[in-house]
Design an enzyme around this catalytic site. Structure first.
Site, PDB file in Angstrom:
ATOM      1  N   PRO A   9      65.142  34.027 -48.417  1.00 17.53           N
ATOM      2  CA  PRO A   9      65.654  35.178 -47.671  1.00 17.53           C
ATOM      3  C   PRO A   9      64.548  36.176 -47.313  1.00 17.53           C
ATOM      4  CG  PRO A   9      66.107  35.431 -50.011  1.00 17.53           C
ATOM      5  CD  PRO A   9      65.392  34.121 -49.856  1.00 17.53           C
ATOM      6  N   TYR A  69      68.185  41.645 -29.255  1.00 16.63           N
ATOM      7  CA  TYR A  69      69.349  40.837 -29.651  1.00 16.63           C
ATOM      8  C   TYR A  69      70.664  41.568 -29.469  1.00 16.63           C
ATOM      9  CZ  TYR A  69      65.471  39.152 -32.633  1.00 16.63           C
ATOM     10  OH  TYR A  69      64.265  38.731 -33.118  1.00 16.63           O
ATOM     11  N   CYS A 117      59.566  53.322 -20.681  1.00 15.70           N
ATOM     12  CA  CYS A 117      59.946  53.344 -19.262  1.00 15.70           C
ATOM     13  C   CYS A 117      60.657  52.064 -18.837  1.00 15.70           C
ATOM     14  CB  CYS A 117      58.719  53.594 -18.408  1.00 15.70           C
ATOM     15  SG  CYS A 117      58.312  55.332 -18.431  1.00 15.70           S
TER      16      CYS A 117
END
Ligand code: LLP
Length: 424
Positions: free
Chosen positions: A279, A321, A350
């Site tokens: 993990p 995402y 920007c």
């Protein structure tokens, strides 16, 4: 002291003796802030998943490579992976030794493989062609092969790594080819690994993929491979929707399943090697947040915009995402405000896609407010960039004594120019 919206960080005493407003004042914004106590407790939950003697947590360093955090993760008993020379370098800087680092790379060249071998690391390769290259770099050496279990999971198609539609791993139907490449270079296959994807909230697909890998291990052992490392990968999710009371992944249930499966399997097959889980996010996401400043508030059409200094150069996940990060708001002498209105929180880059949260229900923000973007400890700073020639932020750690210490200074304009070459 409760602030405009601070119930979550108050409930876990995130800021210790510090206040977000003082931290923003003292270190500037944007600022990554980590909490050591939360980091340690997440690591302990993971390490406690199984009491099987071969069980290890192989922290996936790609989620956060700050050596101050890595050394805490190491103290908590986790080993570590690396997927680039930079990650090896930072892991070692944090005190990790070669035998504690597994190199899990993909699509790399011979010098990169040689670098890992020269440093004494065990390497996992993820295609037949990389296996062959590795054999040429380290003939007679030990190797781990990453397989693709044909099962994927994840919060976005961009982070699903298992399944036939992804670039990762060797197809288990190609075992004959694996063995002939091993033989050609006298390589010893000592381990297998996989990673199905990032962020699952129930362990079902992980457990199915574990079973695929265990069956594969049996197959390989029957063909003479002396397997001593089985790495099931990472992907353990965290509840990003803190203010909606999203449930945590049930680690108790998952741990019981994992523990009994690996213990029974080891007994059945006389296996006394290691099992890894890998993990990244689970260990570090919740111990970190980003503090930013609301610099401008305006209405365009029907949208109320809160303009902050947290552009996607600071936190890329929402832009990349559509990832959700909960938010808190701190104001001098602020009191809890439960009156929520739709606001779109944006950064200072920007591009119109520079959006942290679209039409999010939050207390009305004002110029000068400090914004806390939660659960940013994983894939936060490591994905920051200098786009628009902005400087990457500083990082501070709230220690177990409740005090903040700088663990990475803010970049300077000189840093921006430090790699430039002057043409004569
Ligand atoms: N092992 C391997 C081989 C991996 O590729 C990854 C993540 C992990 C372990 C750790 O996965 P975790 O437990 O952290 O889910 N930037 C994306 C996540 C990309 C994950 C890439 N690989 C995000 O921000 O969601």
């Amino acid at each position: 002291m409760p602030n405009i919206r601070s119930a979550y960080t108050d409930s876990v005493n995130f800021f210790g003796e510090e206040s977000p407003l003082e931290l923003a004042q003292r270190f500037g914004t944007p600022l990554y802030v980590y909490n050591e106590r939360i980091l340690r407790s997440r690591c302990r939950e993971l390490v406690g998943l199984s009491s099987h003697p071969g069980f290890h947590v192989n922290y996936s360093a790609k989620a956060n490579t700050n050596p101050a955090l890595l050394s805490i993760i190491r103290e908590e008993g986790c080993v570590v992976d690396a997927m680039s020379p930079g990650e090896i370098f930072l892991n070692m800087r944090a005190g990790y030794t070669a035998d504690e680092i597994l190199y899990v790379c993909n699509n790399v060249d011979a010098p990169e493989l040689k670098n890992a071998v020269d440093r004494g690391l065990l390497v996992s390769v993820d295609s037949l062609s990389q296996l062959d290259l590795y054999g040429r770099v380290n003939p007679g050496g030990k190797v781990v092969v990453r397989f693709n279990p044909g099962i994927g999971a994840g919060h976005s198609a961009k982070v699903v790594t298992g399944g036939k539609e992804t670039k990762f791993g060797v197809d288990p139907s190609r075992l004959d080819d694996v063995f002939s490449i091993l033989a050609a270079h006298r390589l010893q296959l000592v381990g297998i690994n996989q990673h199905i994807g990032s962020l699952f909230m129930d362990g079902a697909s992980y457990v199915s993929a574990m079973n695929v890998l265990l069956d594969l291990a049996v197959c390989l052992m029957k063909r003479g491979a002396k397997i001593s490392l089985i790495d099931f990968g990472g992907g353990f999710g965290i509840p990003y929707h803190k203010y909606e009371g999203e449930k945590r992944l049930d680690l108790q249930e998952f741990g019981a399943l994992l523990n009994s499966r690996i213990s029974e399997w080891s007994r059945e097959h006389g296996y006394d090697g290691r099992f890894y889980i890998e993990p990244g996010r689970y260990a570090v996401a919740e111990c970190g947040l980003v503090l930013g400043r609301v610099n401008a508030v305006k209405t365009n059409g029907t949208n109320i915009y809160a303009g902050t200094d947290i552009g996607f150069n600071v936190l890329a996940r929402p832009m990349l995402y559509d990832a959700f990060h909960d938010m808190e708001i701190y104001r001098k002498d602020g009191c809890p405000d439960t009156n929520l209105i739709e606001q779109t929180v944006v950064g200072d880059i920007c591009e119109s896609g520079d959006i942290l949260a679209k039409k999010r229900l939050l207390p009305r923000m004002q110029e000068g407010d400090i914004l806390g973007v939660l659960d940013a400890g994983a894939y936060g700073y490591v994905m920051a960039s200098t786009y628009n020639s902005r400087l990457r932020p500083a990082e501070v750690l709230i220690g177990e004594d409740g005090k903040a210490r700088l663990i990475r200074r803010r970049e300077t304009l000189e840093d921006l120019a430090s790699t430039l070459c002057v043409l004569n």
